[in-house]
Motif scaffolding. Structure first.
Motif, PDB file in Angstrom:
ATOM      1  N   LYS A 228       0.824  -1.211   0.000  1.00  0.00           N
ATOM      2  CA  LYS A 228       0.000   0.000   0.000  1.00  0.00           C
ATOM      3  C   LYS A 228       0.861   1.266   0.000  1.00  0.00           C
ATOM      4  CE  LYS A 228      -4.325  -1.329  -0.055  1.00  0.00           C
ATOM      5  NZ  LYS A 228      -5.269  -0.871  -1.100  1.00  0.00           N
ATOM      6  N   LYS A 229       1.970   1.238   0.727  1.00  0.00           N
ATOM      7  CA  LYS A 229       2.849   2.398   0.757  1.00  0.00           C
ATOM      8  C   LYS A 229       3.468   2.655  -0.606  1.00  0.00           C
ATOM      9  CE  LYS A 229       4.040   2.266   5.683  1.00  0.00           C
ATOM     10  NZ  LYS A 229       5.116   2.046   6.690  1.00  0.00           N
ATOM     11  N   LYS A 230       3.814   1.582  -1.311  1.00  0.00           N
ATOM     12  CA  LYS A 230       4.351   1.740  -2.659  1.00  0.00           C
ATOM     13  C   LYS A 230       3.282   2.296  -3.597  1.00  0.00           C
ATOM     14  CE  LYS A 230       7.762  -1.982  -2.239  1.00  0.00           C
ATOM     15  NZ  LYS A 230       8.182  -3.324  -2.724  1.00  0.00           N
ATOM     16  N   GLU A 231       2.053   1.791  -3.431  1.00  0.00           N
ATOM     17  CA  GLU A 231       0.952   2.288  -4.250  1.00  0.00           C
ATOM     18  C   GLU A 231       0.685   3.760  -3.959  1.00  0.00           C
ATOM     19  OE1 GLU A 231      -3.656   1.029  -5.422  1.00  0.00           O
ATOM     20  OE2 GLU A 231      -2.677   0.174  -3.653  1.00  0.00           O
ATOM     21  N   LEU A 240       0.287  14.886  -8.360  1.00  0.00           N
ATOM     22  CA  LEU A 240       1.119  16.066  -8.593  1.00  0.00           C
ATOM     23  C   LEU A 240       1.106  16.495 -10.056  1.00  0.00           C
ATOM     24  CD1 LEU A 240       4.243  15.333  -6.348  1.00  0.00           C
ATOM     25  CD2 LEU A 240       2.577  17.178  -6.055  1.00  0.00           C
ATOM     26  N   GLN A 241       0.853  15.531 -10.943  1.00  0.00           N
ATOM     27  CA  GLN A 241       0.792  15.828 -12.370  1.00  0.00           C
ATOM     28  C   GLN A 241      -0.616  16.206 -12.825  1.00  0.00           C
ATOM     29  OE1 GLN A 241       2.369  12.318 -14.213  1.00  0.00           O
ATOM     30  NE2 GLN A 241       4.385  12.526 -13.259  1.00  0.00           N
ATOM     31  N   GLY A 242      -1.523  16.404 -11.837  1.00  0.00           N
ATOM     32  CA  GLY A 242      -2.866  16.844 -12.162  1.00  0.00           C
ATOM     33  C   GLY A 242      -3.925  15.769 -12.119  1.00  0.00           C
ATOM     34  N   GLY A 243      -3.590  14.603 -11.595  1.00  0.00           N
ATOM     35  CA  GLY A 243      -4.551  13.500 -11.536  1.00  0.00           C
ATOM     36  C   GLY A 243      -5.560  13.681 -10.418  1.00  0.00           C
ATOM     37  N   ASN A 244      -6.593  12.819 -10.420  1.00  0.00           N
ATOM     38  CA  ASN A 244      -7.647  12.852  -9.416  1.00  0.00           C
ATOM     39  C   ASN A 244      -7.132  12.297  -8.087  1.00  0.00           C
ATOM     40  OD1 ASN A 244     -10.059  12.030  -7.873  1.00  0.00           O
ATOM     41  ND2 ASN A 244     -11.136  12.770  -9.683  1.00  0.00           N
ATOM     42  N   ALA A 245      -7.511  12.953  -6.985  1.00  0.00           N
ATOM     43  CA  ALA A 245      -6.993  12.562  -5.662  1.00  0.00           C
ATOM     44  C   ALA A 245      -7.899  11.584  -4.933  1.00  0.00           C
ATOM     45  CB  ALA A 245      -6.791  13.805  -4.798  1.00  0.00           C
ATOM     46  N   THR A 246      -9.004  11.145  -5.557  1.00  0.00           N
ATOM     47  CA  THR A 246      -9.944  10.248  -4.874  1.00  0.00           C
ATOM     48  C   THR A 246      -9.282   8.946  -4.463  1.00  0.00           C
ATOM     49  OG1 THR A 246     -11.763  11.175  -6.168  1.00  0.00           O
ATOM     50  CG2 THR A 246     -12.153   9.055  -5.068  1.00  0.00           C
ATOM     51  N   ARG A 247      -8.571   8.342  -5.397  1.00  0.00           N
ATOM     52  CA  ARG A 247      -7.895   7.074  -5.089  1.00  0.00           C
ATOM     53  C   ARG A 247      -6.796   7.277  -4.048  1.00  0.00           C
ATOM     54  NH1 ARG A 247      -8.173   2.181  -3.677  1.00  0.00           N
ATOM     55  NH2 ARG A 247      -6.328   0.937  -4.161  1.00  0.00           N
ATOM     56  N   LEU A 248      -6.126   8.433  -4.108  1.00  0.00           N
ATOM     57  CA  LEU A 248      -5.066   8.729  -3.136  1.00  0.00           C
ATOM     58  C   LEU A 248      -5.623   8.748  -1.724  1.00  0.00           C
ATOM     59  CD1 LEU A 248      -2.104   9.636  -2.634  1.00  0.00           C
ATOM     60  CD2 LEU A 248      -2.919  11.983  -2.881  1.00  0.00           C
ATOM     61  N   LEU A 249      -6.771   9.371  -1.530  1.00  0.00           N
ATOM     62  CA  LEU A 249      -7.395   9.436  -0.207  1.00  0.00           C
ATOM     63  C   LEU A 249      -7.801   8.041   0.275  1.00  0.00           C
ATOM     64  CD1 LEU A 249      -9.629  12.608  -0.682  1.00  0.00           C
ATOM     65  CD2 LEU A 249      -7.495  12.437   0.619  1.00  0.00           C
ATOM     66  N   ALA A 250      -8.296   7.220  -0.661  1.00  0.00           N
ATOM     67  CA  ALA A 250      -8.702   5.854  -0.294  1.00  0.00           C
ATOM     68  C   ALA A 250      -7.504   5.030   0.162  1.00  0.00           C
ATOM     69  CB  ALA A 250      -9.389   5.186  -1.479  1.00  0.00           C
ATOM     70  N   ILE A 251      -6.362   5.208  -0.525  1.00  0.00           N
ATOM     71  CA  ILE A 251      -5.147   4.468  -0.150  1.00  0.00           C
ATOM     72  C   ILE A 251      -4.649   4.921   1.218  1.00  0.00           C
ATOM     73  CG2 ILE A 251      -2.749   4.011  -0.767  1.00  0.00           C
ATOM     74  CD1 ILE A 251      -3.559   4.359  -3.694  1.00  0.00           C
ATOM     75  N   GLN A 252      -4.686   6.219   1.471  1.00  0.00           N
ATOM     76  CA  GLN A 252      -4.276   6.724   2.783  1.00  0.00           C
ATOM     77  C   GLN A 252      -5.137   6.155   3.898  1.00  0.00           C
ATOM     78  OE1 GLN A 252      -4.538  10.956   2.080  1.00  0.00           O
ATOM     79  NE2 GLN A 252      -2.346  11.143   1.646  1.00  0.00           N
ATOM     80  N   LYS A 253      -6.435   6.026   3.626  1.00  0.00           N
ATOM     81  CA  LYS A 253      -7.340   5.427   4.609  1.00  0.00           C
ATOM     82  C   LYS A 253      -6.994   3.966   4.848  1.00  0.00           C
ATOM     83  CE  LYS A 253     -12.264   4.780   5.599  1.00  0.00           C
ATOM     84  NZ  LYS A 253     -13.658   4.980   5.081  1.00  0.00           N
ATOM     85  N   ASP A 254      -6.685   3.236   3.762  1.00  0.00           N
ATOM     86  CA  ASP A 254      -6.300   1.826   3.892  1.00  0.00           C
ATOM     87  C   ASP A 254      -5.018   1.682   4.706  1.00  0.00           C
ATOM     88  OD1 ASP A 254      -7.340   0.863   0.511  1.00  0.00           O
ATOM     89  OD2 ASP A 254      -8.478   1.086   2.387  1.00  0.00           O
ATOM     90  N   ILE A 255      -4.064   2.574   4.466  1.00  0.00           N
ATOM     91  CA  ILE A 255      -2.790   2.508   5.195  1.00  0.00           C
ATOM     92  C   ILE A 255      -3.007   2.751   6.688  1.00  0.00           C
ATOM     93  CG2 ILE A 255      -0.606   3.730   5.555  1.00  0.00           C
ATOM     94  CD1 ILE A 255      -0.386   4.024   2.552  1.00  0.00           C
ATOM     95  N   ASN A 256      -3.845   3.733   7.015  1.00  0.00           N
ATOM     96  CA  ASN A 256      -4.136   4.000   8.426  1.00  0.00           C
ATOM     97  C   ASN A 256      -4.775   2.796   9.090  1.00  0.00           C
ATOM     98  OD1 ASN A 256      -3.140   6.610   8.286  1.00  0.00           O
ATOM     99  ND2 ASN A 256      -5.129   7.505   7.762  1.00  0.00           N
ATOM    100  N   SER A 257      -5.695   2.141   8.361  1.00  0.00           N
ATOM    101  CA  SER A 257      -6.357   0.952   8.902  1.00  0.00           C
ATOM    102  C   SER A 257      -5.367  -0.188   9.102  1.00  0.00           C
ATOM    103  CB  SER A 257      -7.486   0.515   7.960  1.00  0.00           C
ATOM    104  OG  SER A 257      -8.088  -0.674   8.418  1.00  0.00           O
TER     105      SER A 257
END
Length: 343
Positions: A228-231, A240-257
């Motif tokens: 997950k950290k690699k993802e 950073l290149q202008g992509g959508n942050a929705t998936r980024l937030l979901a991954i951060q939530k998974d990492i916290n869990s």
């Protein structure tokens, strides 16, 4: 004697090998069985050298999957009796007093072929009549409580597994630690947990080794966290290149869990790990004990004037004054009146 029995789900990854090395250093086993090695003989020889074992026996992987391996030290006598893609059956200390049997087992993955695993167990049961220990990944639960979330398992499938264990005279040794040994997670947030690995033994084996304990070492959380950290790093570059942050937030939530689960796993592990035949001071035990001591330490407290006290004698004085006041009588004069009101 200490043994490690682990479905490592691949030894091609250096992280998995290092995790195995760390576990061996803590447990100091004489015998170790690994399932799903996904490794060839050269890789297994490398692993044997890393964990500093003397002998090995292995069953070849099929293509890139499967593979079984048994490692042991020269301190015990091991005779391999039979083996297959699903088991390695050995006799321990065959020419010495009180020999016993150990079968490392890996159940069929496909449900429609699960009966082949049960037939194999019954066949092995008829071979040698000495104290018998059987362990590893049976790929089946015995009751619904060994599964968290997901569809209920058909009762007849669990019944067949229970009947096979009964026919072989096996008793479940139970376990210490995390209640599940396998998990799968989906992107929609759904997770599935099951206890597929267990240790069972015959009545004769339990009578010979009455103080035996089984502990569940569940390492897949660490692997998932690493992935997950690699993802996360990959998606951070995309955002950073202008992509959508929705998936980024979901991954951060998974990492916290996963970090919360990892913390609970290590907390359970640090309290329940034990070493037989004498304790050994290791970096792991020292680290965990230090952390627990620090967590239980009182570094400061406020007195009745709401002043913060950090000195040891000040903290002691605050406690002493509080409990003296708590347990010192105020010599009330209205006690008889209060007691007269009690029927």
């Amino acid at each position: 004697m200490s043994c490690i029995i682990w479905n490592c789900r691949g030894l091609r990854n250096q992280r998995a090998v290092q995790e195995l090395v760390d576990l061996v250093q803590v447990k100091a086993p004489l015998l170790m069985f690994l399932a799903e090695t996904w490794a060839d003989q050269a890789r297994l020889n490398y692993v044997k050298d890393r964990i500093r074992f003397d002998q090995k026996f292995f069953v070849e992987r099929i293509n890139k999957g499967g593979g079984l391996a048994l490692f042991w030290r020269d301190g015990i006598e091991v005779d391999v009796e039979t083996s297959s893609l699903n088991h390695i059956d050995v006799t321990i200390n065959k020419s010495i007093e009180k020999p016993w049997r150990f079968t490392s087992f890996y159940g069929e993955l496909e449900t429609q072929r699960r009966f082949e695993s049960w037939d194999l167990l019954r066949h092995l049961h008829r071979q040698i009549s000495i104290p018998w220990l059987c362990a590893e990944d049976f790929n089946k639960i015995t009751k619904q409580s060994e599964k968290s979330s997901g569809r209920l398992r058909p009762s007849n499938q669990m019944q067949q597994f229970r009947e096979t264990l009964d026919e072989c005279g096996f008793m479940d040794l139970g376990f210490m630690g995390f209640p599940f040994t396998w998990s799968k997670h989906w992107q929609n947030g759904f997770s599935l947990w099951e206890r597929l690995e267990r240790v069972v033994a015959s009545k004769e084996w339990l009578m010979s080794f009455p103080d035996t304990k089984s502990q569940n070492h569940f390492g897949s959380i660490c692997k998932e966290l690493d992935l997950k950290k690699k993802e996360l790093a990959r998606y951070e570059r995309l955002v950073l290149q202008g992509g959508n942050a929705t998936r980024l937030l979901a991954i951060q939530k998974d990492i916290n869990s996963l970090m919360d689960k990892e913390e609970r796993m290590w907390r359970q592990r640090s309290r329940s790990l034990y070493l037989k035949d004498g304790d050994r001071i290791t970096r792991f035990f020292h680290c965990r004990a230090t952390i627990r001591k620090r967590r239980n330490n009182i570094s400061g407290i406020k007195d009745r004037l709401d002043q913060w006290c950090t000195q040891t004698d000040q903290i002691a004085s605050v406690f002493e004054e509080y409990y003296k006041e708590l347990f010192t009588s105020a010599n009330p004069e209205s006690v008889p009146i209060a007691l007269s009101s009690i029927p």
